[in-house]
Design a protein around this motif. Structure first.
Motif, mmCIF file in Angstrom:
data_model
loop_
_atom_site.group_PDB
_atom_site.id
_atom_site.type_symbol
_atom_site.label_atom_id
_atom_site.label_comp_id
_atom_site.label_asym_id
_atom_site.label_seq_id
_atom_site.Cartn_x
_atom_site.Cartn_y
_atom_site.Cartn_z
ATOM 1 N N LEU A 107 20.174 6.706 5.487
ATOM 2 C CA LEU A 107 20.612 6.638 6.882
ATOM 3 C C LEU A 107 19.650 7.370 7.813
ATOM 4 O O LEU A 107 19.586 7.065 9.010
ATOM 5 N N ILE A 110 17.084 4.987 9.525
ATOM 6 C CA ILE A 110 17.513 3.940 10.451
ATOM 7 C C ILE A 110 17.326 4.427 11.883
ATOM 8 O O ILE A 110 17.917 5.429 12.285
ATOM 9 N N ILE A 115 21.543 0.852 15.692
ATOM 10 C CA ILE A 115 23.009 0.925 15.589
ATOM 11 C C ILE A 115 23.664 1.203 16.945
ATOM 12 O O ILE A 115 24.869 1.454 17.002
ATOM 13 N N PRO A 118 26.337 -1.750 17.740
ATOM 14 C CA PRO A 118 27.549 -1.640 16.902
ATOM 15 C C PRO A 118 28.378 -0.402 17.196
ATOM 16 O O PRO A 118 29.613 -0.457 17.190
ATOM 17 N N GLN A 119 27.721 0.720 17.442
ATOM 18 C CA GLN A 119 28.461 1.940 17.786
ATOM 19 C C GLN A 119 29.223 1.758 19.093
ATOM 20 O O GLN A 119 30.377 2.169 19.215
ATOM 21 N N SER A 142 25.913 10.331 12.865
ATOM 22 C CA SER A 142 24.494 10.077 12.596
ATOM 23 C C SER A 142 23.797 11.310 12.050
ATOM 24 O O SER A 142 22.944 11.210 11.161
#
Length: 270
Positions: A107, A110, A115, A118-119, A142
């Motif tokens: 993670l 990334i 993201i 999506p978050q 995160s």
């Protein structure tokens, strides 16, 4: 002990001075009116105008409270999730342990913008848009991966005899974690707290996406709209920058020793 080369010391100090000079200019300009900034941009000039700070503070005082609340929630969530997960990885054996840990570490690779959408959709669907929780929890999730990595390395470096002695005394897992592991892990806890706190406080993009209006606006957004009068000009805005940085400076200087110690020990133990 080998003595330091005086020229090396001079060179390091010169680099430090060059690196810090922009901050000096920021501080000096925050005490000036607009014409002074144009006429003497590099140093302090007379008269000084500390009233810039009063004007700026009145405009960002409430956003600072919002940012403090968001940072506190985010840091607390990061520490709880990181510490409990790291303790599980360091203390127990279970199926697919290494694979799961590898996924958590992946993670870190990334990029945040991947993201972001999506978050945002998740926060909107859960009714946390334009709230303190909506600003705090996704960044905390995160930063948990980094916290797990650092804390696991630190926990694994603790002496096994501590766990064995606790078990002989009949201590349960939670008692071992709360009364033995955490008190001995203050350096790494401080490290994770400072690192996540810095990121959450300065998270401009996520705050811009997930907030609207002034209801829960953080200071990272509020300082963009700080304004002074015609004479004060940019001096008020620069004073706002200084005020907004003070909570983090106070936190960092108060925890410098455990922060450095935690970074070192978390990196080399394991």
């Amino acid at each position: 002990m080998k003595k330091s080369n005086p020229w090396t010391v001079v060179f390091v100090l010169a680099l430090f001075a060059v690196a810090m000079y922009p901050f000096f200019v920021l501080l000096a300009s925050s005490f000036k009116h607009q014409m002074q900034i144009y006429e003497s941009p590099w140093f302090f000039s007379s008269p000084l105008y500390p009233s810039n700070y009063g004007v700026a503070f009145r405009q960002i005082s409430q956003p600072i409270v919002h940012s403090l609340a968001v940072t506190a929630i985010g840091v607390a969530a990061t520490l709880i999730a990181s510490a409990t997960a790291a303790f599980s990885f360091a203390r127990y054996s279970f199926p697919f342990k290494n694979a799961l840990y590898g996924v958590i570490i992946m993670l870190l690779m990334i990029p945040g913008f991947v993201i972001l959408v999506p978050q945002f959709i998740s926060v909107k669907n859960m009714g946390m848009y334009n709230t303190l929780l909506g600003q705090a929890l996704p960044p905390a999730a995160s930063y948990t991966a980094m916290g797990v990595m650092l804390m696991r390395a630190f926990f694994e470096g603790l002496s096994r005899s501590l766990y064995e002695a606790a078990e002989m005394e009949g201590a349960r897992d939670f008692s071992v974690f709360a009364r033995i592991v955490l008190p001995l892990s203050k350096p790494i806890v401080a490290t994770v707290a400072i690192m996540s706190g810095l990121q959450i406080w300065n998270n401009f993009v996520w705050s811009l996406v997930v907030t609207t209006g002034d209801k829960v606006k953080p200071v990272i957004l509020a300082i963009m709209t700080v304004q002074g009068g015609i004479n004060e000009g940019d001096g008020v805005k620069l004073a706002g920058y200084v005020i907004a940085s003070l909570p983090l400076l106070i936190l960092f200087f108060a925890a410098t020793k455990p922060f450095v110690s935690g970074l070192t020990q978390g990196a080399v133990k394991g």
